[in-house]
Design a protein around this motif. Structure first.
Motif, mmCIF file in Angstrom:
data_model
loop_
_atom_site.group_PDB
_atom_site.id
_atom_site.type_symbol
_atom_site.label_atom_id
_atom_site.label_comp_id
_atom_site.label_asym_id
_atom_site.label_seq_id
_atom_site.Cartn_x
_atom_site.Cartn_y
_atom_site.Cartn_z
ATOM 1 N N ILE A 252 0.847 -1.200 0.000
ATOM 2 C CA ILE A 252 0.000 0.000 0.000
ATOM 3 C C ILE A 252 0.883 1.251 0.000
ATOM 4 C CG2 ILE A 252 -1.927 1.172 1.178
ATOM 5 C CD1 ILE A 252 -2.657 -1.511 -0.081
ATOM 6 N N GLY A 253 1.517 1.501 -1.134
ATOM 7 C CA GLY A 253 2.201 2.776 -1.362
ATOM 8 C C GLY A 253 1.333 3.567 -2.320
ATOM 9 N N THR A 254 1.954 4.449 -3.092
ATOM 10 C CA THR A 254 1.186 5.267 -4.040
ATOM 11 C C THR A 254 0.440 4.384 -5.036
ATOM 12 O OG1 THR A 254 2.990 6.845 -3.866
ATOM 13 C CG2 THR A 254 1.423 7.206 -5.655
ATOM 14 N N ALA A 255 1.170 3.436 -5.652
ATOM 15 C CA ALA A 255 0.566 2.609 -6.699
ATOM 16 C C ALA A 255 -0.538 1.708 -6.130
ATOM 17 C CB ALA A 255 1.642 1.784 -7.396
ATOM 18 N N ARG B 156 3.084 -5.556 4.659
ATOM 19 C CA ARG B 156 4.012 -6.034 5.680
ATOM 20 C C ARG B 156 3.788 -5.270 6.979
ATOM 21 N NH1 ARG B 156 8.442 -5.192 1.168
ATOM 22 N NH2 ARG B 156 6.843 -3.638 0.748
ATOM 23 N N ARG B 157 3.061 -4.151 6.865
ATOM 24 C CA ARG B 157 2.676 -3.410 8.071
ATOM 25 C C ARG B 157 1.277 -3.873 8.484
ATOM 26 N NH1 ARG B 157 2.654 2.308 5.455
ATOM 27 N NH2 ARG B 157 2.391 1.100 3.554
ATOM 28 N N CYS C 167 2.421 -4.265 -5.957
ATOM 29 C CA CYS C 167 2.689 -2.812 -5.965
ATOM 30 C C CYS C 167 3.742 -2.438 -4.933
ATOM 31 C CB CYS C 167 1.399 -2.055 -5.666
ATOM 32 S SG CYS C 167 0.032 -2.522 -6.719
ATOM 33 N N THR C 168 4.586 -3.379 -4.585
ATOM 34 C CA THR C 168 5.643 -3.114 -3.608
ATOM 35 C C THR C 168 6.845 -2.496 -4.311
ATOM 36 O OG1 THR C 168 6.469 -5.318 -4.015
ATOM 37 C CG2 THR C 168 4.971 -5.064 -2.160
ATOM 38 N N ASN D 24 10.517 -2.365 -6.029
ATOM 39 C CA ASN D 24 10.942 -3.268 -7.106
ATOM 40 C C ASN D 24 11.662 -4.531 -6.620
ATOM 41 O OD1 ASN D 24 9.901 -1.269 -8.681
ATOM 42 N ND2 ASN D 24 11.894 -0.368 -9.188
ATOM 43 N N HIS E 250 9.380 -7.570 -6.054
ATOM 44 C CA HIS E 250 8.418 -8.013 -7.072
ATOM 45 C C HIS E 250 8.578 -9.498 -7.400
ATOM 46 C CE1 HIS E 250 7.718 -3.745 -8.977
ATOM 47 N NE2 HIS E 250 7.361 -3.815 -7.714
ATOM 48 N N GLU F 7 3.606 -4.021 -11.101
ATOM 49 C CA GLU F 7 4.067 -2.690 -11.521
ATOM 50 C C GLU F 7 5.482 -2.839 -12.083
ATOM 51 O OE1 GLU F 7 1.777 -0.514 -11.340
ATOM 52 O OE2 GLU F 7 0.467 -1.345 -9.814
ATOM 53 N N TYR F 8 5.835 -2.003 -13.059
ATOM 54 C CA TYR F 8 7.183 -2.132 -13.648
ATOM 55 C C TYR F 8 8.244 -1.725 -12.652
ATOM 56 C CZ TYR F 8 7.292 2.974 -14.452
ATOM 57 O OH TYR F 8 7.290 4.335 -14.306
ATOM 58 N N GLU G 256 2.645 -3.658 -15.771
ATOM 59 C CA GLU G 256 2.115 -2.299 -16.004
ATOM 60 C C GLU G 256 3.177 -1.435 -16.682
ATOM 61 O OE1 GLU G 256 3.092 1.512 -14.842
ATOM 62 O OE2 GLU G 256 3.415 0.102 -13.206
ATOM 63 N N LYS H 296 13.752 5.895 -3.273
ATOM 64 C CA LYS H 296 13.862 5.249 -1.965
ATOM 65 C C LYS H 296 14.622 3.938 -2.139
ATOM 66 C CE LYS H 296 9.249 6.603 -1.099
ATOM 67 N NZ LYS H 296 7.912 6.129 -0.810
HETATM 68 P P1 NAD Z 1 5.878 3.633 -2.599
HETATM 69 O O1 NAD Z 1 7.211 4.016 -2.069
HETATM 70 O O2 NAD Z 1 4.731 4.561 -2.403
HETATM 71 O O3 NAD Z 1 5.500 2.213 -2.030
HETATM 72 C C1 NAD Z 1 6.419 1.144 -2.182
HETATM 73 C C2 NAD Z 1 6.303 0.149 -1.054
HETATM 74 O O4 NAD Z 1 6.593 0.787 0.163
HETATM 75 C C3 NAD Z 1 4.915 -0.455 -0.892
HETATM 76 O O5 NAD Z 1 5.066 -1.839 -0.659
HETATM 77 C C4 NAD Z 1 4.342 0.184 0.329
HETATM 78 O O6 NAD Z 1 3.536 -0.724 1.026
HETATM 79 C C5 NAD Z 1 5.580 0.499 1.106
HETATM 80 N N1 NAD Z 1 5.363 1.689 1.921
HETATM 81 C C6 NAD Z 1 4.844 2.863 1.495
HETATM 82 N N2 NAD Z 1 4.757 3.706 2.526
HETATM 83 C C7 NAD Z 1 5.255 3.058 3.610
HETATM 84 C C8 NAD Z 1 5.444 3.383 4.980
HETATM 85 N N3 NAD Z 1 5.081 4.568 5.444
HETATM 86 N N4 NAD Z 1 5.987 2.457 5.788
HETATM 87 C C9 NAD Z 1 6.357 1.240 5.323
HETATM 88 N N5 NAD Z 1 6.201 0.863 4.043
HETATM 89 C C10 NAD Z 1 5.656 1.762 3.206
HETATM 90 O O7 NAD Z 1 6.115 3.329 -4.169
HETATM 91 P P2 NAD Z 1 5.091 3.336 -5.376
HETATM 92 O O8 NAD Z 1 5.224 4.614 -6.099
HETATM 93 O O9 NAD Z 1 3.745 2.897 -4.925
HETATM 94 O O10 NAD Z 1 5.760 2.241 -6.304
HETATM 95 C C11 NAD Z 1 5.430 0.858 -6.171
HETATM 96 C C12 NAD Z 1 5.698 0.162 -7.485
HETATM 97 O O11 NAD Z 1 4.923 0.774 -8.501
HETATM 98 C C13 NAD Z 1 7.145 0.234 -7.943
HETATM 99 O O12 NAD Z 1 7.464 -0.968 -8.564
HETATM 100 C C14 NAD Z 1 7.137 1.336 -8.979
HETATM 101 O O13 NAD Z 1 8.161 1.155 -9.947
HETATM 102 C C15 NAD Z 1 5.758 1.132 -9.584
HETATM 103 N N6 NAD Z 1 5.204 2.296 -10.257
HETATM 104 C C16 NAD Z 1 4.779 3.362 -9.540
HETATM 105 C C17 NAD Z 1 4.242 4.459 -10.197
HETATM 106 C C18 NAD Z 1 3.732 5.666 -9.463
HETATM 107 O O14 NAD Z 1 3.239 6.583 -10.143
HETATM 108 N N7 NAD Z 1 3.797 5.733 -8.158
HETATM 109 C C19 NAD Z 1 4.166 4.449 -11.585
HETATM 110 C C20 NAD Z 1 4.588 3.330 -12.281
HETATM 111 C C21 NAD Z 1 5.099 2.265 -11.600
#
Ligand code: NAD
Length: 289
Positions: A9-12, A40-41, A69-70, A72, A75, A92-93, A119, A153
């Motif tokens: 659960i990050g941005t993606a 994982r949280r 969506c974790t 890279n 994955h 996600e790529y 993606e 990151k």
């Molecule tokens: P992100 O840093 O927001 O999240 C990545 C991971 O970190 C996730 O597993 C999430 O659960 C974890 N995370 C986020 N916040 C956290 C916190 N406060 N504490 C602990 N863990 C936390 O990254 P993202 O942008 O979501 O990217 C994830 C995947 O999506 C990557 O493979 C990236 O290449 C791909 N992607 C993202 C975008 C985008 O626009 N964000 C676009 C294309 C591809």
């Protein structure tokens, strides 16, 4: 209907849940139904969706697909586990941080009879679609794609992999490429890095890809493409599409699940994805040798 789980659960991951809760009306994405998320949280419900364990997601018969969506670096393991459980996967790529692992995962997906989708929202932007139209029919002499952006990151991998979207642009615009040289400048004190890769098209035309990251660098793509007839120095500006990029990708994935995408198209995508990962790996080897 296809039940789905979102991992990470990050941005993606957050956007994946949002889009499944409100799919584009009349699109194949309406066939997806989010059943839970994995993190994982320990998290509260997200947009009304509950956290479930990995074991539960793997074993539940009403869960048919997983969105990975974790970061890279994780994955590969998640994709393998969900394929092993017989689930379709949208990752996600970049799919993996090595070519060999991605090739194995495609074979594994085929063996299991499930869809493996990576993606690539960068190919769905209006900017890219317009650029592609501009480039079509022109004969390249030489070109440069220079990306700048902030610091990534930890866990996003070597820049040739984390920046696979730029490499994918070049391959979609100019066809299969080969790598002739690659260097990496890094300053760990300031978190600055600059990858420079020298590429060749199948017509032996040189392309340079620069992936530069640092704390103060704006997110931008600069191009300089020389053709026999003209030079393109700007990505043609285009208004955003009405349908979001992740939603467009969700529709593509759902269409694959519903058997609406031809085997030729699936093969074309797989070839492109593996080719890009192979280039990324070669660039990494050259930088580290
Ligand atoms: P992100 O840093 O927001 O999240 C990545 C991971 O970190 C996730 O597993 C999430 O659960 C974890 N995370 C986020 N916040 C956290 C916190 N406060 N504490 C602990 N863990 C936390 O990254 P993202 O942008 O979501 O990217 C994830 C995947 O999506 C990557 O493979 C990236 O290449 C791909 N992607 C993202 C975008 C985008 O626009 N964000 C676009 C294309 C591809």
């Amino acid at each position: 209907m296809f039940g789905a789980v979102v991992v990470g659960i990050g941005t993606a991951g957050w956007v994946r849940i949002r889009d499944m809760l409100a799919p584009l009306p009349g699109s194949a994405a309406e066939k997806l139904n989010v059943k839970g998320f994995i993190s994982r949280r320990t998290l509260d419900t997200q947009q009304g969706v509950s956290q479930i364990s990995e074991e539960e997601a793997m074993s539940r018969e009403d869960i048919h697909a997983a969105f990975i969506c974790t970061e890279n670096a994780s994955h590969e393991d998640y994709v393998r586990s969900f394929l092993q459980a017989g689930k379709h996967v949208c990752v996600e790529y970049p799919m993996t941080l090595s070519y060999k692992a991605a090739a194995e995962l495609w074979d594994f997906a085929q063996e299991k009879g499930v869809i493996l989708h990576e993606e690539h929202i960068e190919l769905l932007t209006e900017d890219f679609k317009k650029l592609k139209k501009e480039v079509e029919g022109k004969v390249l002499q030489e070109g440069t794609l220079h990306f700048t952006g902030g610091v990534l990151k930890p866990g996003f991998g070597f820049q040739a992999f984390s920046g696979i979207a730029r490499l994918t642009w070049l391959v979609e615009l100019f066809g299969e490429l080969s790598v002739t040289a690659a260097t990496m400048e890094e300053d760990s004190g300031t978190n600055y890095s600059k990858l420079t890769a020298k590429l060749l098209t199948s017509e032996n035309r040189p392309l340079t890809w620069i992936e530069e990251r640092g704390p103060d660098l704006p997110r931008a793509k600069n191009i300089n493409f020389h053709f026999d007839s003209c030079t393109l120095t700007q990505i043609p500006p285009a208004p955003r599409a009405a349908v979001g990029l992740f939603m467009q990708d969700l529709i593509q994935f759902s269409a694959k699940l519903a058997g609406q995408v031809s085997p030729e198209e699936l093969q074309r995508e797989k070839t492109r994805i593996l080719h890009c990962l192979q280039l990324a790996e070669r660039i990494q080897q050259l930088c580290q040798s």
